[in-house]
Design a protein around this motif. Structure first.
Motif, PDB file in Angstrom:
ATOM      1  N   GLN A   2       0.843  -1.187   0.000  1.00 18.64           N
ATOM      2  CA  GLN A   2       0.000   0.000   0.000  1.00 18.64           C
ATOM      3  C   GLN A   2       0.884   1.245   0.000  1.00 18.64           C
ATOM      4  O   GLN A   2       1.921   1.282   0.646  1.00 18.64           O
ATOM      5  N   ASN A   3       0.482   2.267  -0.757  1.00 14.67           N
ATOM      6  CA  ASN A   3       1.180   3.541  -0.712  1.00 14.67           C
ATOM      7  C   ASN A   3       0.164   4.634  -0.418  1.00 14.67           C
ATOM      8  O   ASN A   3      -0.942   4.350   0.032  1.00 14.67           O
ATOM      9  N   LYS A   4       0.549   5.878  -0.666  1.00 19.08           N
ATOM     10  CA  LYS A   4      -0.367   6.976  -0.320  1.00 19.08           C
ATOM     11  C   LYS A   4      -1.651   6.947  -1.152  1.00 19.08           C
ATOM     12  O   LYS A   4      -2.671   7.495  -0.737  1.00 19.08           O
ATOM     13  N   LYS A   5      -1.596   6.298  -2.329  1.00 20.10           N
ATOM     14  CA  LYS A   5      -2.812   6.107  -3.114  1.00 20.10           C
ATOM     15  C   LYS A   5      -3.396   4.745  -2.740  1.00 20.10           C
ATOM     16  O   LYS A   5      -3.376   3.799  -3.519  1.00 20.10           O
ATOM     17  N   ARG A   6      -3.927   4.694  -1.551  1.00 20.28           N
ATOM     18  CA  ARG A   6      -4.349   3.429  -0.954  1.00 20.28           C
ATOM     19  C   ARG A   6      -5.495   2.785  -1.733  1.00 20.28           C
ATOM     20  O   ARG A   6      -6.411   3.467  -2.186  1.00 20.28           O
ATOM     21  N   ARG A   7      -5.409   1.464  -1.872  1.00 23.39           N
ATOM     22  CA  ARG A   7      -6.468   0.699  -2.525  1.00 23.39           C
ATOM     23  C   ARG A   7      -7.198  -0.110  -1.459  1.00 23.39           C
ATOM     24  O   ARG A   7      -6.658  -1.090  -0.945  1.00 23.39           O
ATOM     25  N   PRO A   8      -8.418   0.261  -1.123  1.00 22.37           N
ATOM     26  CA  PRO A   8      -9.143  -0.410  -0.043  1.00 22.37           C
ATOM     27  C   PRO A   8      -9.869  -1.669  -0.530  1.00 22.37           C
ATOM     28  O   PRO A   8      -9.843  -2.024  -1.712  1.00 22.37           O
ATOM     29  N   THR A   9     -10.509  -2.332   0.409  1.00 21.65           N
ATOM     30  CA  THR A   9     -11.452  -3.412   0.098  1.00 21.65           C
ATOM     31  C   THR A   9     -12.850  -2.811   0.141  1.00 21.65           C
ATOM     32  O   THR A   9     -13.203  -2.125   1.098  1.00 21.65           O
ATOM     33  N   VAL A  10     -13.629  -3.045  -0.906  1.00 21.80           N
ATOM     34  CA  VAL A  10     -14.962  -2.445  -0.990  1.00 21.80           C
ATOM     35  C   VAL A  10     -15.994  -3.539  -1.203  1.00 21.80           C
ATOM     36  O   VAL A  10     -15.682  -4.625  -1.701  1.00 21.80           O
ATOM     37  N   PRO A  11     -17.238  -3.267  -0.850  1.00 21.42           N
ATOM     38  CA  PRO A  11     -18.292  -4.257  -1.077  1.00 21.42           C
ATOM     39  C   PRO A  11     -18.585  -4.427  -2.560  1.00 21.42           C
ATOM     40  O   PRO A  11     -18.442  -3.497  -3.345  1.00 21.42           O
ATOM     41  N   MET A  12     -18.993  -5.626  -2.930  1.00 20.29           N
ATOM     42  CA  MET A  12     -19.297  -5.931  -4.319  1.00 20.29           C
ATOM     43  C   MET A  12     -20.772  -5.663  -4.586  1.00 20.29           C
ATOM     44  O   MET A  12     -21.644  -6.273  -3.964  1.00 20.29           O
ATOM     45  N   THR A  13     -21.065  -4.757  -5.489  1.00 21.64           N
ATOM     46  CA  THR A  13     -22.457  -4.466  -5.810  1.00 21.64           C
ATOM     47  C   THR A  13     -23.045  -5.608  -6.638  1.00 21.64           C
ATOM     48  O   THR A  13     -22.311  -6.388  -7.265  1.00 21.64           O
ATOM     49  N   ASP A  14     -24.354  -5.698  -6.668  1.00 17.43           N
ATOM     50  CA  ASP A  14     -25.013  -6.768  -7.424  1.00 17.43           C
ATOM     51  C   ASP A  14     -24.677  -6.688  -8.912  1.00 17.43           C
ATOM     52  O   ASP A  14     -24.441  -7.707  -9.568  1.00 17.43           O
ATOM     53  N   LEU A  15     -24.648  -5.462  -9.462  1.00 17.14           N
ATOM     54  CA  LEU A  15     -24.361  -5.313 -10.879  1.00 17.14           C
ATOM     55  C   LEU A  15     -22.912  -5.711 -11.187  1.00 17.14           C
ATOM     56  O   LEU A  15     -22.644  -6.385 -12.179  1.00 17.14           O
ATOM     57  N   ALA A  16     -21.993  -5.309 -10.307  1.00 15.98           N
ATOM     58  CA  ALA A  16     -20.586  -5.693 -10.510  1.00 15.98           C
ATOM     59  C   ALA A  16     -20.445  -7.211 -10.468  1.00 15.98           C
ATOM     60  O   ALA A  16     -19.712  -7.806 -11.267  1.00 15.98           O
ATOM     61  N   ARG A  17     -21.156  -7.855  -9.560  1.00 17.74           N
ATOM     62  CA  ARG A  17     -21.096  -9.325  -9.454  1.00 17.74           C
ATOM     63  C   ARG A  17     -21.527  -9.981 -10.773  1.00 17.74           C
ATOM     64  O   ARG A  17     -20.894 -10.921 -11.235  1.00 17.74           O
ATOM     65  N   GLN A  18     -22.606  -9.460 -11.359  1.00 17.58           N
ATOM     66  CA  GLN A  18     -23.085 -10.040 -12.616  1.00 17.58           C
ATOM     67  C   GLN A  18     -22.018  -9.977 -13.708  1.00 17.58           C
ATOM     68  O   GLN A  18     -21.819 -10.934 -14.457  1.00 17.58           O
ATOM     69  N   TRP A  19     -21.325  -8.868 -13.790  1.00 17.17           N
ATOM     70  CA  TRP A  19     -20.292  -8.710 -14.821  1.00 17.17           C
ATOM     71  C   TRP A  19     -19.049  -9.544 -14.498  1.00 17.17           C
ATOM     72  O   TRP A  19     -18.428 -10.116 -15.398  1.00 17.17           O
ATOM     73  N   ILE A  20     -18.691  -9.604 -13.237  1.00 15.89           N
ATOM     74  CA  ILE A  20     -17.514 -10.382 -12.829  1.00 15.89           C
ATOM     75  C   ILE A  20     -17.729 -11.863 -13.139  1.00 15.89           C
ATOM     76  O   ILE A  20     -16.810 -12.566 -13.568  1.00 15.89           O
ATOM     77  N   LEU A  21     -18.954 -12.343 -12.956  1.00 17.12           N
ATOM     78  CA  LEU A  21     -19.253 -13.753 -13.210  1.00 17.12           C
ATOM     79  C   LEU A  21     -19.116 -14.126 -14.687  1.00 17.12           C
ATOM     80  O   LEU A  21     -18.937 -15.300 -15.019  1.00 17.12           O
ATOM     81  N   THR A  22     -19.183 -13.133 -15.563  1.00 16.29           N
ATOM     82  CA  THR A  22     -19.065 -13.428 -17.000  1.00 16.29           C
ATOM     83  C   THR A  22     -17.612 -13.523 -17.457  1.00 16.29           C
ATOM     84  O   THR A  22     -17.340 -13.963 -18.580  1.00 16.29           O
ATOM     85  N   ALA A  23     -16.683 -13.104 -16.599  1.00 17.24           N
ATOM     86  CA  ALA A  23     -15.275 -13.038 -17.009  1.00 17.24           C
ATOM     87  C   ALA A  23     -14.544 -14.344 -16.713  1.00 17.24           C
ATOM     88  O   ALA A  23     -14.766 -14.970 -15.676  1.00 17.24           O
TER      89      ALA A  23
END
Length: 305
Positions: A205-226
């Motif tokens: 991690q650096n100053k441009k921190r990348r957090p853990t975020v919740p997965m939205t329903d729409l994002a889940r649908q697209w992720i499942l296609t990959a």
């Protein structure tokens, strides 16, 4: 002891100067020049080819290249030891007189100071010169564009390629920077618990921190296609950036230039605040705050974000 010729493939004189310097810095050797005798432009070139060119985003390279070239133009053959505060103030006054924006002036000096610090850390120079005090430099102001739902809908209609639509979906769902979005893999998506880990394993991690975020329903649908691996691909290959295609789609939709890839991040943050989400939650979602051991398990709270 042979002489060889090389074509730089440029026409304009200024382009030729830049190309020649770039060629020399890539293929030549500075030799035993004393650090205090090193020209400022040499340090700027060393910084670009020794550090900046390895950055993944084209935008970062272009921004740095433009800023460093402008400082090189103004400083001429000035040596590092001569780049004192008074000379820096003189260059600052010149930039203001020429009508450059505060943001551009700040980027020029920020890039130059970064180059000098890098050179000192890598033993190219003995130490970085004293710099202008922060309060004496322009603040630059925030470069923000908050899109409306109608604007994003118009953009969506023009993003006809699936990998571009995947980018937009993930950018809105995570509020992440463009670099984090294009690097996202299926292995960072916890479908069982419903999280997206924006920071991949092994990346510090650096100053441009990348957090853990919740997965939205729409994002889940697209992720499942990959398929397993990178989520944003073209012809089976990872996409490093979407800038060119994005700009073309934006222009076709008749949308303002401010609606760039990073504007989605501004838009997400603005929409969250419009919904009266508490500031500390927005900060955490956007990666604007640090973390500690307690935060590591916070995501398992049902009310997380």
């Amino acid at each position: 002891r042979q002489t060889r010729t090389a074509t730089l493939n440029v026409v304009e004189l200024e382009d030729a100067k830049t190309a020649l310097i770039d060629y020399v810095m890539k293929n030549g050797r500075i030799g035993e020049t004393r650090p205090d005798e090193l020209a400022l432009w040499e340090v700027l070139q060393l910084y670009y080819f020794g550090h900046i060119r390895y950055k993944e985003t084209i935008a970062a390279k272009q921004t740095a290249r433009s800023a460093l070239d402008k400082m090189r133009e103004l400083a001429g053959d000035l040596r590092v030891s001569e780049f004192k505060v008074e000379k820096q103030k003189e260059i600052l006054r010149t930039l203001k007189e020429r009508g450059y924006s505060d943001g551009y002036i700040k980027r020029i000096f920020s890039a130059t100071y970064a180059a000098l610090n890098w050179a000192a850390e890598n033993d190219k120079i003995d130490h970085a010169p004293k710099r202008i005090r922060g309060k004496d430099l322009p603040t630059g102001g925030a470069r923000e564009f908050v899109a409306t739902p109608a604007q994003l809908a118009a953009l969506w209609d023009e993003l006809t390629q699936e990998h571009l639509r995947m980018f937009l979906i993930l950018a809105i769902a995570t509020g992440a920077r463009a670099g984090a979005v294009v690097e996202l893999t299926t292995f960072q998506c916890d479908l069982e618990n419903g999280f997206i880990h924006l920071n991949p394993p092994g990346r510090r991690q650096n100053k441009k921190r990348r957090p853990t975020v919740p997965m939205t329903d729409l994002a889940r649908q697209w992720i499942l296609t990959a398929p397993p691996g990178r989520l944003i691909t073209w012809n089976g290959n990872p996409v490093r950036h979407v800038q060119t295609s994005w700009d073309a789609a934006r222009k076709r939709a008749g949308l303002p230039a401010g609606l760039n890839r990073h504007a989605i991040r501004h838009t997400v943050a603005s929409w969250l605040r419009k919904e009266s989400i508490e500031k500390w939650l927005v900060d955490a979602f956007m990666g604007w705050v640090g973390t500690d051991m307690a935060d590591r398990y916070a995501k398992y709270d049902p009310t997380y974000f």
